[in-house]
Design a protein around this motif. Structure first.
Motif, PDB file in Angstrom:
ATOM      1  N   ASN A 142       0.833  -1.201   0.000  1.00  0.00           N
ATOM      2  CA  ASN A 142       0.000   0.000   0.000  1.00  0.00           C
ATOM      3  C   ASN A 142       0.872   1.257   0.000  1.00  0.00           C
ATOM      4  O   ASN A 142       2.075   1.182  -0.216  1.00  0.00           O
ATOM      5  CB  ASN A 142      -0.947  -0.032   1.195  1.00  0.00           C
ATOM      6  CG  ASN A 142      -2.082  -1.019   1.005  1.00  0.00           C
ATOM      7  OD1 ASN A 142      -3.059  -0.724   0.336  1.00  0.00           O
ATOM      8  ND2 ASN A 142      -1.949  -2.210   1.581  1.00  0.00           N
ATOM      9  N   SER A 143       0.239   2.393   0.242  1.00  0.00           N
ATOM     10  CA  SER A 143       0.936   3.679   0.163  1.00  0.00           C
ATOM     11  C   SER A 143       1.222   4.208   1.566  1.00  0.00           C
ATOM     12  O   SER A 143       0.515   5.071   2.087  1.00  0.00           O
ATOM     13  CB  SER A 143       0.102   4.690  -0.632  1.00  0.00           C
ATOM     14  OG  SER A 143      -0.143   4.213  -1.935  1.00  0.00           O
ATOM     15  N   ALA A 157      -5.758   0.543   5.578  1.00  0.00           N
ATOM     16  CA  ALA A 157      -4.644   0.765   4.653  1.00  0.00           C
ATOM     17  C   ALA A 157      -5.113   1.629   3.492  1.00  0.00           C
ATOM     18  O   ALA A 157      -6.282   1.584   3.087  1.00  0.00           O
ATOM     19  CB  ALA A 157      -4.102  -0.566   4.140  1.00  0.00           C
ATOM     20  N   TYR A 158      -4.169   2.406   2.945  1.00  0.00           N
ATOM     21  CA  TYR A 158      -4.491   3.332   1.869  1.00  0.00           C
ATOM     22  C   TYR A 158      -3.577   3.073   0.677  1.00  0.00           C
ATOM     23  O   TYR A 158      -2.362   2.928   0.824  1.00  0.00           O
ATOM     24  CB  TYR A 158      -4.316   4.781   2.339  1.00  0.00           C
ATOM     25  CG  TYR A 158      -5.131   5.119   3.559  1.00  0.00           C
ATOM     26  CD1 TYR A 158      -6.442   5.548   3.451  1.00  0.00           C
ATOM     27  CD2 TYR A 158      -4.582   4.993   4.842  1.00  0.00           C
ATOM     28  CE1 TYR A 158      -7.191   5.851   4.581  1.00  0.00           C
ATOM     29  CE2 TYR A 158      -5.322   5.294   5.963  1.00  0.00           C
ATOM     30  CZ  TYR A 158      -6.626   5.723   5.832  1.00  0.00           C
ATOM     31  OH  TYR A 158      -7.356   6.015   6.953  1.00  0.00           O
ATOM     32  N   LEU A 159      -4.192   3.037  -0.510  1.00  0.00           N
ATOM     33  CA  LEU A 159      -3.440   2.865  -1.751  1.00  0.00           C
ATOM     34  C   LEU A 159      -3.808   3.999  -2.690  1.00  0.00           C
ATOM     35  O   LEU A 159      -4.992   4.255  -2.927  1.00  0.00           O
ATOM     36  CB  LEU A 159      -3.758   1.512  -2.390  1.00  0.00           C
ATOM     37  CG  LEU A 159      -3.020   1.178  -3.695  1.00  0.00           C
ATOM     38  CD1 LEU A 159      -1.514   1.151  -3.476  1.00  0.00           C
ATOM     39  CD2 LEU A 159      -3.502  -0.157  -4.249  1.00  0.00           C
ATOM     40  N   SER A 169      -8.798   0.318   2.372  1.00  0.00           N
ATOM     41  CA  SER A 169      -9.145  -1.052   2.740  1.00  0.00           C
ATOM     42  C   SER A 169      -9.131  -1.200   4.253  1.00  0.00           C
ATOM     43  O   SER A 169      -8.215  -0.698   4.909  1.00  0.00           O
ATOM     44  CB  SER A 169      -8.159  -2.051   2.117  1.00  0.00           C
ATOM     45  OG  SER A 169      -8.129  -1.929   0.708  1.00  0.00           O
ATOM     46  N   GLU A 184     -13.768  -2.315   1.366  1.00  0.00           N
ATOM     47  CA  GLU A 184     -12.971  -1.523   0.424  1.00  0.00           C
ATOM     48  C   GLU A 184     -13.802  -0.335  -0.035  1.00  0.00           C
ATOM     49  O   GLU A 184     -15.011  -0.476  -0.272  1.00  0.00           O
ATOM     50  CB  GLU A 184     -12.591  -2.342  -0.812  1.00  0.00           C
ATOM     51  CG  GLU A 184     -11.444  -3.298  -0.640  1.00  0.00           C
ATOM     52  CD  GLU A 184     -11.014  -3.912  -1.960  1.00  0.00           C
ATOM     53  OE1 GLU A 184      -9.903  -4.466  -2.006  1.00  0.00           O
ATOM     54  OE2 GLU A 184     -11.783  -3.834  -2.941  1.00  0.00           O
TER      55      GLU A 184
END
Length: 230
Positions: A142-143, A157-159, A169, A184
């Protein structure tokens, strides 16, 4: 007296390495002071190989040592560590919601060119932090570092892909099983006239998806109003 001995240890160690490469962090953890020794420093940053040592705040004894092959730290004009940078390179938090502090240490970047962290969980039975591959891989894919929602016991989590596509997510950390993705939310703002969102939820062992298309102006107006209310 113990604290003076602790500082004296720093002074003695300082004789073995450049003062510019040696930093102490005492306010980011309830239980530990942190000492970082970084291989390479310039006027405004440090990077490369580093050791991260934890000292127990009660006993002032070294608790555990870690290594990073690609640590990073910003410096200010006085060649002192920028606090937010050091705080974001050694991250403490309760990542598995068991009430104990866990640890994440900066080690380079992900394939998305976001900060990468190795994640360690506090293992009370072993009296040490243990690398957790699943949470570490979550950061890798992820980011940047994930967030935690302690109220709902979720890991978020961040993408990000460019300026206009984002994926959030959410996971549960299930005992004996590991991460279970339960939500999501995809946001696509690439179209100049509209915004597309897709919400996917895992309910009763099935995935449900809802796609919504908004006029661009309406979407960002509602988003700004929600931000102001929060």
């Amino acid at each position: 007296m113990n604290y003076k001995k602790f500082l004296m240890t720093f002074v003695l160690l300082g004789g073995l390495c450049s003062a510019q490469n040696y930093f102490e962090l005492i306010n980011v953890s309830k239980s530990f002071n942190v000492v970082v020794n970084i291989e390479t420093c310039t006027e405004r940053k440090c990077s490369g190989k580093a050791t991260v040592d934890l000292y127990d705040k009660n006993t002032m004894k070294k608790y555990q040592s870690f290594s990073s092959s690609d640590f990073y730290l910003d410096l200010n004009e006085n060649q002192k560590p920028v606090f937010d940078s050091l705080k974001n390179s050694v991250v403490f938090g309760d990542f598995n919601f068991d009430g104990a502090e866990d640890l994440a240490i900066r080690n380079g970047n992900t394939n998305h060119q976001s900060p990468f962290y190795e994640v360690y969980l506090n293992d009370n039975s072993k009296q040490q932090f243990v690398l957790n591959d699943e949470l570490t891989n979550l950061v890798r894919s992820n980011s940047g570092m994930f967030k935690t929602d302690s109220e709902h016991q979720r890991i978020i989590a961040y993408l990000k892909n460019g300026c206009c596509w984002n994926l959030t997510s959410e996971y549960l950390l299930v005992p004996e099983r590991g991460l279970l993705k339960v939500l999501e939310f995809e946001e696509d703002t690439r179209d100049p006239k509209k915004v597309k969102t897709v919400k996917r939820e895992f309910i009763d062992y099935k995935w449900f998806a809802k796609t919504t298309i908004y006029p661009r102006e309406q979407y960002f107006k509602e988003e700004n109003e929600n931000t102001e209310r929060n």
